[in-house]
Scaffold this motif. Structure first.
Motif, PDB file in Angstrom:
ATOM      1  N   ASP A 255      50.291  37.591  45.321  1.00  0.00           N
ATOM      2  CA  ASP A 255      51.221  37.707  44.196  1.00  0.00           C
ATOM      3  C   ASP A 255      52.326  36.661  44.249  1.00  0.00           C
ATOM      4  OD1 ASP A 255      49.765  39.863  43.308  1.00  0.00           O
ATOM      5  OD2 ASP A 255      51.059  41.361  44.282  1.00  0.00           O
ATOM      6  N   ASP A 256      52.682  36.200  45.456  1.00  0.00           N
ATOM      7  CA  ASP A 256      53.763  35.219  45.575  1.00  0.00           C
ATOM      8  C   ASP A 256      53.285  33.786  45.374  1.00  0.00           C
ATOM      9  OD1 ASP A 256      52.256  34.912  47.819  1.00  0.00           O
ATOM     10  OD2 ASP A 256      53.885  35.264  49.254  1.00  0.00           O
ATOM     11  N   GLY A 257      52.035  33.624  44.946  1.00  0.00           N
ATOM     12  CA  GLY A 257      51.519  32.283  44.691  1.00  0.00           C
ATOM     13  C   GLY A 257      50.764  31.679  45.858  1.00  0.00           C
ATOM     14  N   GLY A 258      50.760  32.349  47.025  1.00  0.00           N
ATOM     15  CA  GLY A 258      50.035  31.828  48.171  1.00  0.00           C
ATOM     16  C   GLY A 258      48.542  32.030  48.013  1.00  0.00           C
ATOM     17  N   THR A 259      47.784  31.188  48.663  1.00  0.00           N
ATOM     18  CA  THR A 259      46.334  31.252  48.555  1.00  0.00           C
ATOM     19  C   THR A 259      45.726  31.024  49.923  1.00  0.00           C
ATOM     20  OG1 THR A 259      46.491  30.323  46.330  1.00  0.00           O
ATOM     21  CG2 THR A 259      44.314  30.365  47.342  1.00  0.00           C
ATOM     22  N   ALA A 260      44.699  31.818  50.270  1.00  0.00           N
ATOM     23  CA  ALA A 260      43.947  31.611  51.507  1.00  0.00           C
ATOM     24  C   ALA A 260      42.686  30.832  51.172  1.00  0.00           C
ATOM     25  CB  ALA A 260      43.605  32.961  52.141  1.00  0.00           C
ATOM     26  N   PHE A 261      42.299  29.915  52.059  1.00  0.00           N
ATOM     27  CA  PHE A 261      41.192  29.007  51.782  1.00  0.00           C
ATOM     28  C   PHE A 261      40.072  29.181  52.802  1.00  0.00           C
ATOM     29  CE2 PHE A 261      45.087  27.025  50.257  1.00  0.00           C
ATOM     30  CZ  PHE A 261      44.764  26.752  48.942  1.00  0.00           C
ATOM     31  N   ALA A 262      38.901  28.708  52.413  1.00  0.00           N
ATOM     32  CA  ALA A 262      37.740  28.686  53.307  1.00  0.00           C
ATOM     33  C   ALA A 262      36.807  27.590  52.840  1.00  0.00           C
ATOM     34  CB  ALA A 262      37.021  30.035  53.288  1.00  0.00           C
ATOM     35  N   PRO A 263      36.113  26.942  53.763  1.00  0.00           N
ATOM     36  CA  PRO A 263      35.128  25.923  53.361  1.00  0.00           C
ATOM     37  C   PRO A 263      34.008  26.557  52.547  1.00  0.00           C
ATOM     38  CG  PRO A 263      35.631  25.787  55.705  1.00  0.00           C
ATOM     39  CD  PRO A 263      36.240  27.056  55.218  1.00  0.00           C
ATOM     40  N   PHE A 264      33.345  25.728  51.740  1.00  0.00           N
ATOM     41  CA  PHE A 264      32.263  26.221  50.894  1.00  0.00           C
ATOM     42  C   PHE A 264      31.159  26.912  51.708  1.00  0.00           C
ATOM     43  CE2 PHE A 264      28.108  25.630  48.911  1.00  0.00           C
ATOM     44  CZ  PHE A 264      28.312  26.218  47.670  1.00  0.00           C
ATOM     45  N   PRO A 265      30.665  26.324  52.807  1.00  0.00           N
ATOM     46  CA  PRO A 265      29.603  27.009  53.577  1.00  0.00           C
ATOM     47  C   PRO A 265      30.039  28.378  54.100  1.00  0.00           C
ATOM     48  CG  PRO A 265      29.751  24.710  54.204  1.00  0.00           C
ATOM     49  CD  PRO A 265      30.958  24.993  53.365  1.00  0.00           C
ATOM     50  N   ALA A 266      31.330  28.498  54.526  1.00  0.00           N
ATOM     51  CA  ALA A 266      31.809  29.782  55.040  1.00  0.00           C
ATOM     52  C   ALA A 266      31.891  30.811  53.922  1.00  0.00           C
ATOM     53  CB  ALA A 266      33.176  29.598  55.695  1.00  0.00           C
ATOM     54  N   TYR A 267      32.375  30.386  52.753  1.00  0.00           N
ATOM     55  CA  TYR A 267      32.484  31.307  51.614  1.00  0.00           C
ATOM     56  C   TYR A 267      31.108  31.848  51.246  1.00  0.00           C
ATOM     57  CZ  TYR A 267      33.898  33.047  46.983  1.00  0.00           C
ATOM     58  OH  TYR A 267      34.159  33.836  45.882  1.00  0.00           O
TER      59      TYR A 267
ATOM     60  N   LEU B 160      32.162  38.208  44.347  1.00  0.00           N
ATOM     61  CA  LEU B 160      32.006  36.856  44.899  1.00  0.00           C
ATOM     62  C   LEU B 160      31.731  35.840  43.794  1.00  0.00           C
ATOM     63  CD1 LEU B 160      29.831  37.815  47.995  1.00  0.00           C
ATOM     64  CD2 LEU B 160      32.213  37.070  48.034  1.00  0.00           C
ATOM     65  N   ALA B 161      30.878  36.215  42.832  1.00  0.00           N
ATOM     66  CA  ALA B 161      30.571  35.302  41.737  1.00  0.00           C
ATOM     67  C   ALA B 161      31.793  35.056  40.865  1.00  0.00           C
ATOM     68  CB  ALA B 161      29.430  35.872  40.896  1.00  0.00           C
ATOM     69  N   ALA B 162      32.610  36.098  40.623  1.00  0.00           N
ATOM     70  CA  ALA B 162      33.822  35.922  39.826  1.00  0.00           C
ATOM     71  C   ALA B 162      34.785  34.959  40.509  1.00  0.00           C
ATOM     72  CB  ALA B 162      34.492  37.274  39.597  1.00  0.00           C
ATOM     73  N   GLY B 163      34.839  35.019  41.851  1.00  0.00           N
ATOM     74  CA  GLY B 163      35.687  34.077  42.574  1.00  0.00           C
ATOM     75  C   GLY B 163      35.211  32.646  42.432  1.00  0.00           C
ATOM     76  N   LEU B 164      33.901  32.428  42.459  1.00  0.00           N
ATOM     77  CA  LEU B 164      33.353  31.069  42.304  1.00  0.00           C
ATOM     78  C   LEU B 164      33.560  30.543  40.885  1.00  0.00           C
ATOM     79  CD1 LEU B 164      29.958  31.116  44.275  1.00  0.00           C
ATOM     80  CD2 LEU B 164      32.085  29.947  44.890  1.00  0.00           C
ATOM     81  N   VAL B 165      33.187  31.342  39.888  1.00  0.00           N
ATOM     82  CA  VAL B 165      33.290  30.888  38.497  1.00  0.00           C
ATOM     83  C   VAL B 165      34.744  30.617  38.132  1.00  0.00           C
ATOM     84  CG1 VAL B 165      32.885  31.546  36.087  1.00  0.00           C
ATOM     85  CG2 VAL B 165      31.189  32.087  37.842  1.00  0.00           C
TER      86      VAL B 165
ATOM     87  N   GLU C 268      45.247  26.455  41.733  1.00  0.00           N
ATOM     88  CA  GLU C 268      45.392  26.669  40.296  1.00  0.00           C
ATOM     89  C   GLU C 268      44.320  27.616  39.741  1.00  0.00           C
ATOM     90  OE1 GLU C 268      45.160  22.819  38.606  1.00  0.00           O
ATOM     91  OE2 GLU C 268      46.874  21.997  39.737  1.00  0.00           O
ATOM     92  N   SER C 269      43.457  28.129  40.593  1.00  0.00           N
ATOM     93  CA  SER C 269      42.337  28.963  40.135  1.00  0.00           C
ATOM     94  C   SER C 269      42.712  30.433  40.172  1.00  0.00           C
ATOM     95  CB  SER C 269      41.101  28.711  41.009  1.00  0.00           C
ATOM     96  OG  SER C 269      41.361  29.151  42.339  1.00  0.00           O
ATOM     97  N   SER C 270      41.837  31.257  39.637  1.00  0.00           N
ATOM     98  CA  SER C 270      41.988  32.715  39.663  1.00  0.00           C
ATOM     99  C   SER C 270      40.597  33.336  39.496  1.00  0.00           C
ATOM    100  CB  SER C 270      42.925  33.200  38.554  1.00  0.00           C
ATOM    101  OG  SER C 270      42.390  32.869  37.283  1.00  0.00           O
ATOM    102  N   VAL C 271      40.503  34.606  39.774  1.00  0.00           N
ATOM    103  CA  VAL C 271      39.231  35.303  39.613  1.00  0.00           C
ATOM    104  C   VAL C 271      38.887  35.384  38.126  1.00  0.00           C
ATOM    105  CG1 VAL C 271      38.035  37.496  39.954  1.00  0.00           C
ATOM    106  CG2 VAL C 271      39.580  36.635  41.713  1.00  0.00           C
ATOM    107  N   ASP C 272      37.647  35.090  37.793  1.00  0.00           N
ATOM    108  CA  ASP C 272      37.198  35.168  36.403  1.00  0.00           C
ATOM    109  C   ASP C 272      37.015  36.645  36.028  1.00  0.00           C
ATOM    110  OD1 ASP C 272      35.355  35.232  34.082  1.00  0.00           O
ATOM    111  OD2 ASP C 272      35.436  33.056  34.330  1.00  0.00           O
ATOM    112  N   VAL C 273      37.917  37.133  35.200  1.00  0.00           N
ATOM    113  CA  VAL C 273      37.920  38.557  34.863  1.00  0.00           C
ATOM    114  C   VAL C 273      36.682  38.940  34.059  1.00  0.00           C
ATOM    115  CG1 VAL C 273      39.207  40.393  33.707  1.00  0.00           C
ATOM    116  CG2 VAL C 273      40.431  38.582  34.919  1.00  0.00           C
ATOM    117  N   THR C 274      36.206  38.034  33.217  1.00  0.00           N
ATOM    118  CA  THR C 274      35.033  38.347  32.393  1.00  0.00           C
ATOM    119  C   THR C 274      33.806  38.571  33.261  1.00  0.00           C
ATOM    120  OG1 THR C 274      35.930  37.015  30.581  1.00  0.00           O
ATOM    121  CG2 THR C 274      33.572  37.526  30.519  1.00  0.00           C
ATOM    122  N   VAL C 275      33.575  37.670  34.209  1.00  0.00           N
ATOM    123  CA  VAL C 275      32.431  37.826  35.114  1.00  0.00           C
ATOM    124  C   VAL C 275      32.573  39.108  35.933  1.00  0.00           C
ATOM    125  CG1 VAL C 275      31.223  36.821  37.088  1.00  0.00           C
ATOM    126  CG2 VAL C 275      31.997  35.356  35.228  1.00  0.00           C
ATOM    127  N   LEU C 276      33.773  39.388  36.412  1.00  0.00           N
ATOM    128  CA  LEU C 276      33.993  40.591  37.223  1.00  0.00           C
ATOM    129  C   LEU C 276      33.736  41.858  36.411  1.00  0.00           C
ATOM    130  CD1 LEU C 276      34.903  41.844  39.884  1.00  0.00           C
ATOM    131  CD2 LEU C 276      37.262  41.702  39.059  1.00  0.00           C
TER     132      LEU C 276
END
Length: 338
Positions: A48-60, A107-112, A122-130
């Motif tokens: 909520d505070d704007g922070g984001t946790a990251f992971a490499p594509f293979p790990a995700y 997981l798919a909503a996070g990717l899309v 700058e991304s967010s979870v795709d609510v439509t896919v979810l």
């Protein structure tokens, strides 16, 4: 290996193992197709505070596919054992499908939601896919729960049923040497118990809730003991108070005689199971009963429900007792004498 195969539904087992694997494979393939449009690294959590946790594509993708498989297996495999009730297996099959598809949707909503974005911040979870994925997961889970048909497999109960059928075919009189019946007190007795317990409990629960609940529980237990399940066959007589607690088990060879009678419960100490000296009784009310005399001189009185069922119970006990003593089947009342 044979015992394992007999204990599981092989078709359900193949589906429970294969579906999450195929779903995870499909997710991984789609993720690879989207990779050119995805930032590096990928966001895996948005705060909520704007922070984001990251992971490499293979790990995700790798951890996500593993989550799909593990979550699906944990629930779907609960529908595999044939010893579990059919309703439970259907619920577990539908729930497993829903869980697998829901994890995939998240997981798919996070990717899309990250596709076409240069920076994952700058991304967010795709609510439509979810929303679409979650709705489809729930709907398909409900449908699968209704249409899933548990395999009809041979069980120990089937073995016993077959054995009884074979015995009855070889001995046609076997069916007539068996009776099972339930007896219970008059309905007015249960009404009286309800009035004597529920009304006081409703007042007591205001001041002491646990005491009111205890009074209701005691009334329910007391009412249950005014039910009895009676079984008589060639092995003897068995009586179960409340349908589950066995209080009488008299072998057929130990029965000297059995006669229908109209008894008063007070003469045997009251309702329920009573044992005094050489006399025992399981009476849920006064009225039709069967008085059993044993070879050791003891007596037993058992409620018979109504006059017809009491007479039938006494007839069966007399016949199986004579057979157990080696006297053969006693002549019926219609048989003529010499």
């Amino acid at each position: 290996m044979g015992k394992f195969v007999d204990a599981v539904d092989t078709k359900a087992l193949r589906f429970a193992i294969g579906f999450p694997l195929l779903l995870a494979t499909g997710f991984a393939v789609c993720a690879v197709l989207l990779r050119p449009d995805l930032p590096e690294p990928l966001a895996v959590r948005w705060n909520d505070d704007g922070g984001t946790a990251f992971a490499p594509f293979p790990a995700y993708v790798g951890v996500g596919a593993a989550l799909i498989v593990v979550a699906g297996w944990l629930v779907l495999l609960q529908a595999v054992p044939v010893s579990r009730p059919t309703v439970m297996r259907r619920i577990m099959m539908g729930a497993g499908l829903t869980v697998s598809l829901f994890v995939t949707s998240v997981l798919a909503a996070g990717l899309v939601g990250q596709a076409g974005v240069a920076d994952a911040r700058e991304s967010s979870v795709d609510v439509t896919v979810l929303a679409l994925g979650s709705g489809a997961a729930l709907a398909l889970g409900v449908i699968i729960g209704f249409v899933f048909k548990a395999d009809e497999q041979w069980t120990p109960e089937d073995d016993r049923a077959l054995q009884r059928a074979l015995e009855q075919e070889l001995d046609p009189e076997l069916a007539t040497d068996s009776i099972r019946l339930w007896v219970h007190a008059r309905s007015s007795v249960f009404v009286m118990i309800g009035i004597a317990s529920l009304f006081p409990a409703a007042l007591i629960v205001i001041a002491v809730p646990w005491l009111g609940a205890l009074l209701v529980a005691a009334a329910i237990i007391g009412a249950a003991f005014l039910f009895a399940r009676i079984t008589a066959d060639r092995s003897g007589l068995r009586v179960f108070v409340a349908g589950i607690l066995r209080v009488v088990d008299v072998p057929a060879a130990a029965i000297s005689a059995a006669d229908p009678a109209d008894v008063r419960a007070a003469d045997y100490g009251g309702w329920g199971y009573r044992h005094h000296g050489e006399t025992a009784a399981v009476l849920v009310s006064s009225g039709p009963a069967v008085v059993v005399r044993k070879t050791d001189g003891h007596r037993l009185a058992v409620s018979g429900g109504n006059s017809d069922s009491a007479a039938r119970l006494a007839e069966v006990l007399t016949r199986v007792a004579a057979r157990a003593r080696g006297e053969g089947r006693p002549p019926s009342q219609g048989d003529g004498g010499a």
